[in-house]
Scaffold this motif. Structure first.
Motif, short mmCIF file in Angstrom:
data_model
loop_
_atom_site.label_atom_id
_atom_site.label_comp_id
_atom_site.label_asym_id
_atom_site.label_seq_id
_atom_site.Cartn_x
_atom_site.Cartn_y
_atom_site.Cartn_z
N GLU A 199 0.83 -1.21 0.00
CA GLU A 199 0.00 0.00 0.00
C GLU A 199 0.86 1.25 0.00
O GLU A 199 0.61 2.20 -0.76
CB GLU A 199 -0.92 0.00 1.23
CG GLU A 199 -2.06 -0.99 1.15
CD GLU A 199 -2.83 -1.08 2.46
OE1 GLU A 199 -3.96 -1.58 2.44
OE2 GLU A 199 -2.29 -0.63 3.51
N LYS A 213 2.48 2.21 -3.32
CA LYS A 213 1.60 2.71 -4.37
C LYS A 213 1.41 4.24 -4.29
O LYS A 213 0.72 4.81 -5.12
CB LYS A 213 0.23 2.03 -4.30
CG LYS A 213 0.27 0.55 -4.67
CD LYS A 213 -1.11 -0.09 -4.51
CE LYS A 213 -1.07 -1.58 -4.83
NZ LYS A 213 -2.39 -2.23 -4.63
N THR A 214 2.01 4.86 -3.30
CA THR A 214 1.83 6.31 -3.12
C THR A 214 3.00 7.08 -3.73
O THR A 214 4.14 6.61 -3.73
CB THR A 214 1.71 6.68 -1.63
OG1 THR A 214 2.96 6.44 -0.98
CG2 THR A 214 0.61 5.87 -0.95
#
Length: 429
Positions: free
Chosen positions: A241, A244-245
């Motif tokens: 997660e 993905k930033t």
């Protein structure tokens, strides 16, 4: 999320005055750990570089592989243990790592073949990666939220004190009895200082002592939890997660680049300045000047950094550092060299601190170890690449002008990258 901790106070908590929040004692304890861990492991590297060359007839490039291994492997170790620190706390890693750290540091002066040097630095790096930076930063991120920058400026002061105190001590020991004398003494110092601090002073998180971050009351914490900034501190991130930033990659790339440049300069700083300043002892003293500047600037920045845009503050630090290096290289005046060395020092400690603060701000405290471990790995890999790259270019060009000019340009590129280090909701990730 970690399970509810058992209330268990460190031994020192029974004797220290209760009128101060115990987190401030934690900050001082972490400063002591960084003093010996980084003072011997990081600031010892430029002191050991030339004696290793002279005693064994190795080239700059060959010797530069040792710190490269140190940085790369320590970063990898941090990345591996990060999630386990989030889950179980860092104490067991710190204890084992400290013992191995001290022993392996002592063995640096006993090597007589390159493979032995590389092996000792490999073990040294494993110990440092599991016991120092990631563990200390994870602890500080749990103990403080609102006052995190100020607290980290105190804990990180130990890093710079290692340079101010241990760099000249190491240099004097090397001059007196060579590496065979210096490294066992420094290794013993790691054990003598760090083990009592870990065993008697350190608590993993405030909940372990029935406390809350920043010393706030339970009601204040409950009220603050409704704010987006505090809610972000308790958000659980998986590594996929986070990756993905945009913010994750901006921090990773920016600090990869800046640590390539910064460490490449620092490791070769003594060799570069020895001829200009006229003696090795004076050149070694520039490490202390650099570290002294780092202490002053970090404490000053820590006072106001909790209330400013940390991303833009980081950009300013990067630009100042790059410019200082360019001027040191191209202005040969001795007085200017000392002044610019101090300016360079004003940036280095804060750059490491800003890495931790940006990760904590974007990804919070609960998953700090997992996310910071990956970003730290990239930064440490950059720290390993830097000395090799500078050493190779110095061998090829016969001087440090081109290598250090390249490091300055790389630092300017890092300043551009960090502009994208925004929270995921702002970056649109």
């Amino acid at each position: 999320m970690t399970s509810a901790p058992v209330i268990r106070e460190p031994l020192a908590a029974r004797f220290l005055p209760r009128k101060w929040f115990y987190g401030w004692y934690i900050a001082i304890a972490c400063a002591c750990l960084m003093f010996v861990g980084v003072g011997v492991g990081y600031y010892g590297l430029p002191i050991f570089l030339k004696p290793l060359k002279e005693e064994h007839g190795w080239s700059t490039t060959q010797v530069s592989w040792a710190p490269a291994i140190y940085f790369f492997v320590s970063g990898l170790a941090s990345a591996v243990v990060g999630p386990y620190i989030d889950r179980y706390g860092p104490t067991r890693f710190m204890l084992i790592g400290t013992v191995v750290n001290g022993i392996s540091a002592a063995f640096i002066g006993l090597v007589d073949q390159l493979w032995q040097l590389y092996f000792v630095y490999f073990v040294f790096a494993l110990a440092f990666g599991t016991s120092s930076s990631i563990a200390v930063n994870a602890i500080m991120t749990r103990w403080f939220v609102r006052k995190r920058a100020l607290a980290m400026s105190i804990s990180s002061t130990g890093v710079s004190l290692g340079g101010v105190i241990l760099a000249p001590v190491a240099s004097a020991l090397v001059e007196s009895g060579g590496l065979a004398l210096a490294t066992p003494i420094l290794g013993a110092l790691v054990l003598i200082v760090a083990l009592p601090v870990i065993l008697a002073l350190v608590a993993w998180e405030p909940a372990q002592m029935g406390l809350h971050p920043d010393g706030d009351s339970a009601d204040a914490i409950q009220t603050a939890a409704a704010t987006p900034a505090m809610a972000a501190q308790y958000r659980l991130w998986t590594r996929p997660e986070a990756m993905k930033t945009v913010g994750f990659w901006a921090i990773l790339i920016a600090f990869l680049l800046v640590l390539v440049a910064q460490t490449g300069y620092i490791i070769h700083q003594v060799n570069f300045l020895e001829e200009r300043l006229g003696s090795r002892s004076e050149a070694a003293f520039t490490i202390s000047v650099t570290a002294f500047g780092s202490i002053i600037a970090r404490l000053v920045v820590g006072i106001f950094a909790d209330g400013v845009d940390r991303r833009m503050l980081t950009v300013v630090l990067f630009v100042v550092q790059a410019t200082a290096v360019l001027l040191i290289v191209h202005i040969e005046n001795v007085a200017a060299t000392w002044a610019l060395t101090l300016v360079f020092g004003l940036t280095i400690g804060n750059i490491y601190m800003m890495q931790s603060l940006l990760v904590g701000e974007l990804f919070g405290m609960v998953s700090f170890g997992a996310v910071f471990g990956l970003i730290s790995f990239a930064g440490q890999a950059g720290s390993g690449i830097g000395p090799i790259g500078v050493g190779f270019m110095e061998d090829q060009t016969g001087g440090y002008t081109i290598p250090f000019t390249v490091t300055a340009v790389v630092t300017y590129l890092a300043a551009v990258a960090v502009l994208f280090a925004r929270p995921a909701r702002e970056a649109g990730a």
